[in-house]
Design a protein around this motif. Structure first.
Motif, PDB file in Angstrom:
ATOM      1  N   ARG A  80     -10.053  -1.939   0.008  1.00  0.00           N
ATOM      2  CA  ARG A  80      -9.861  -2.450  -1.343  1.00  0.00           C
ATOM      3  C   ARG A  80      -9.139  -3.790  -1.372  1.00  0.00           C
ATOM      4  NH1 ARG A  80      -8.266   2.824  -4.815  1.00  0.00           N
ATOM      5  NH2 ARG A  80      -7.923   1.183  -6.349  1.00  0.00           N
ATOM      6  N   VAL A  81      -8.232  -4.000  -0.459  1.00  0.00           N
ATOM      7  CA  VAL A  81      -7.417  -5.217  -0.559  1.00  0.00           C
ATOM      8  C   VAL A  81      -7.841  -6.342   0.376  1.00  0.00           C
ATOM      9  CG1 VAL A  81      -5.438  -3.822  -1.256  1.00  0.00           C
ATOM     10  CG2 VAL A  81      -5.664  -4.551   1.128  1.00  0.00           C
ATOM     11  N   ILE A  97       0.868  -1.178   0.000  1.00  0.00           N
ATOM     12  CA  ILE A  97       0.000   0.000   0.000  1.00  0.00           C
ATOM     13  C   ILE A  97       0.898   1.219   0.000  1.00  0.00           C
ATOM     14  CG2 ILE A  97      -1.826   1.224   1.189  1.00  0.00           C
ATOM     15  CD1 ILE A  97      -2.667  -1.378   2.438  1.00  0.00           C
ATOM     16  N   GLU A 140      -1.266  -1.083  -4.341  1.00  0.00           N
ATOM     17  CA  GLU A 140      -2.324  -0.070  -4.340  1.00  0.00           C
ATOM     18  C   GLU A 140      -1.680   1.284  -4.043  1.00  0.00           C
ATOM     19  OE1 GLU A 140      -5.653  -0.366  -4.771  1.00  0.00           O
ATOM     20  OE2 GLU A 140      -5.562  -2.532  -5.168  1.00  0.00           O
ATOM     21  N   ALA A 162      -7.453   1.927   1.677  1.00  0.00           N
ATOM     22  CA  ALA A 162      -6.754   0.862   0.966  1.00  0.00           C
ATOM     23  C   ALA A 162      -7.135  -0.507   1.522  1.00  0.00           C
ATOM     24  CB  ALA A 162      -5.243   1.088   1.051  1.00  0.00           C
TER      25      ALA A 162
END
Lengths: 400, 400
Positions: free
Chosen positions: A290-291, A243, A275, A287
DNA sequence: ATGAAAGCGCTAACAA
DNA sequence: TTGTTAGCGCTTTCAT
């Protein structure tokens, strides 16, 4: 005799001395010259009624001239003794030093600067002192510079290249001997930095600003990332995710590149799991959203703020750190040790960065003949804390 | 003509001008005077072989004299135009400004300072820039001062009164116009501060240093504590406990006193529940171990660091914050919003503190006649976050 | 309104 | 080794 009687006109009796208790409360001898200056200053500029009570409380600044008069030698000799620029007779030196001490002489650095064309002052220009990584760096720099008798003019740019350019201009107008600069932006700072570097020795700190612009000192970001990857590999993590931060800032670029270069050792697909946002807590939180669905077993964050945000969001999601997923940061800001779980991170060698920057400044005497730009990279250190403990190992409370 | 041919001796042809591209790359007109100075500087001091290539790259500093020569009027007039000190003919002014612009003139602040006896510089002396409350204060101060054309000389004292005294001395030697000072210690800083205050305008910030020593600006600690107590009372807390700092520092004393004065409203026994250590995370952790057995329903901490430590230890002990116990801090450092749960705290009006300090500095022109010391207290603001939410109300994630 | 001249306090040539 | 003499670049009387 206590104090010369003066009634509205400045007496001229060279050689006669007044006695007065100075600012330290101790009795000091004043040269007649100083008496007159005190008198003049008490009048000027808006004191038409004669010397006020203030005259009895204030003593005009003691100058070289006073010391010379008091010690019976020339101004030049006194200067040489006190500045230590040239050999001087032992006896004279003693007398002079004694007189200077007695009068409480303090060299006027402004006059010295004007004449010697060196202010003994370094400008420190940074993006935002509130960025938690900077205070410790500023502290080290301040100490390193003061140790060599230089003072620090501080400029905070509010993360704005325009302000940065203006601040640089102000510092140059004040004739700093050199500039220590953490550029706001890799590109948008370049012009102002290059122009400044042409005028005074300038060292870039922590962040770069394009090639060949100026000397620079920074942590070895690639080495730091390698430390993290090795550690995670050694503790059995196999599905890392990076990230990071977008943009051209050197820290962002180098840390990402190092991840991409090294992550394949853990997992062939790892280098692709990247990301990019910015260096903020908010981005760290975002983040994670998202992950997390893809269940990585390690989040490698480009700095501690991102990591702090990630930890926060992971806890909200009920994820087990470090059981399910390890989290690492970069910089080792104070927050890192305080997070829960305490954050594994890469500590920047702040003291060495400062020392190296100070060293580079001293070794660049001729702006006319710059020579090749020097770049110094310093090795960071991995600080392992709870956030990356191997799964199953009991968590240890970390100290601040 | 491109450049005067000079071979080892300095030519004297007043009135003749050289043409050269200056540091900005634009073509500028140089007075002959400047040409000669450039020549001299290129030689001196260690360049026996004649002017190096450097001479073609470097232009001697443009001075008032150059501007005067270029604009065809006297130095004095140019000074008056550029400093704006006296009325000047409109036409002359235009010519002068134009010439100054064309030559890239930048006033030499050192010379100006020597002559006018004012450096336009303020010394900022603080205990430790790494104390997380200071960076935002420094930032505001820097901006407030730069806005009025003053520069900031920064000094970090490493929390040591001896270093503090030394730094003050250095700054006075550099002839700062004024000092902004956060004293290291209420008592041990007093002597150095009093002595400095006798020489330049001095404003104490955030912390006091004994009565009558100097002007001071600080938050109203009592008001802040009252806000906390009211809030806790309103949300039903009845068994508060204060975790503070020992010592004579004003923040420590005032916050504790305010707690003792106001806590009785929650519980007659509350004012007695006081634990004193220092302003650190470690103390926060340790204090929890001492008070938790008696099951208070609110821990009122004297600053955010203590509160952060308390939160950490409470979590380790499995306590429910804010369900079982509320925790509050003071200062609102960045960490406060990042803690888990986010910390309810008292925000210091940092911007106003800085503005007020700057204002006090400007309004103290005569050190000879100090007048009464002024003390300004500014109202703080309560920031309610999750750590003090009423029991049973769902926790809201707080943003950074 | 403008110019000439005198320094601010110090260092650095140059003599002696 | 020491003193004398010039300024550093600017602001500020004091004349004009």
């Amino acid at each position: 005799m206590d104090w010369p009687v003066v009634n509205g006109s400045i007496p001229a009796r060279p050689g006669v001395f007044g006695t007065k208790s100075g600012r330290c409360g101790k009795e000091i001898q004043l040269s007649w010259d100083n008496v007159c200056r005190t008198f003049q200053q008490a009048y000027a500029p808006s004191d038409p009624g004669g010397p006020s009570e203030g005259i009895r409380e204030t003593v005009a600044e003691v100058t070289l001239k006073d010391v010379a008069l008091a010690s019976g030698c020339s101004i030049a000799t006194v200067s040489r003794v006190l500045a230590g620029t040239r050999p001087v007779g032992a006896e004279t030196a003693r007398t002079v030093r004694e007189a200077a001490e007695r009068l409480g002489y303090r060299p006027n650095q402004v006059a010295r600067a004007l004449r010697s064309r060196s202010t003994g002052t370094v400008g420190l220009v940074l993006p935002q002192i509130t960025n938690p990584f900077f205070p410790s760096l500023v502290r080290e720099l301040e100490h390193a510079l003061h140790a060599e008798g230089r003072a620090v003019l501080l400029a905070d740019c509010d993360d704005d290249p325009v302000t940065e350019a203006a601040r640089i201009g102000v510092l140059l107008g004040r004739r700093v001997d050199a500039l220590l600069l953490i550029p706001v932006d890799e590109r948008r700072s370049r012009e102002a930095v290059a122009s400044a570097a042409a005028q005074v020795p300038l060292v870039l700190l922590d962040r770069g600003c394009g090639p060949g612009i100026a000397d620079s000192v920074a942590v070895d970001n690639a080495a730091g990332m390698a430390l993290v990857l090795d550690h995670l590999a050694a503790t059995g993590r196999r599905r890392p995710c990076f990230i990071g931060a977008a943009g051209t800032a050197s820290a962002a670029v180098e840390r990402r590149a190092a991840y991409e270069a090294g992550a394949a050792a853990l997992d062939p697909a790892a280098p692709g799991r990247v990301e990019l946002g910015d260096f903020s807590v908010e981005w760290g939180r975002a983040a994670v959203d998202r992950v997390w669905p893809s269940r990585p077993d390690a989040l490698i964050c480009a700095n501690d703020l991102i990591a702090a945000g990630a930890l926060q969001r992971l806890r909200q999601l009920g994820a087990d750190v470090p059981g399910e997923v390890a989290v690492t940061g970069f910089d080792d800001i104070p927050l890192a040790g305080l997070a829960d779980p305490a954050l594994t991170t890469v500590r920047q060698p702040v003291g060495e960065l400062a020392a190296e920057a100070a060293r580079l400044l001293s070794r660049r005497p001729s702006p006319g003949e710059p020579g090749p730009r020097r770049t110094v990279r310093l090795a960071p250190q991995l600080v392992v804390r709870a956030s990356s403990a191997p799964a199953g190992v009991p968590r240890v409370a970390d100290c601040f």
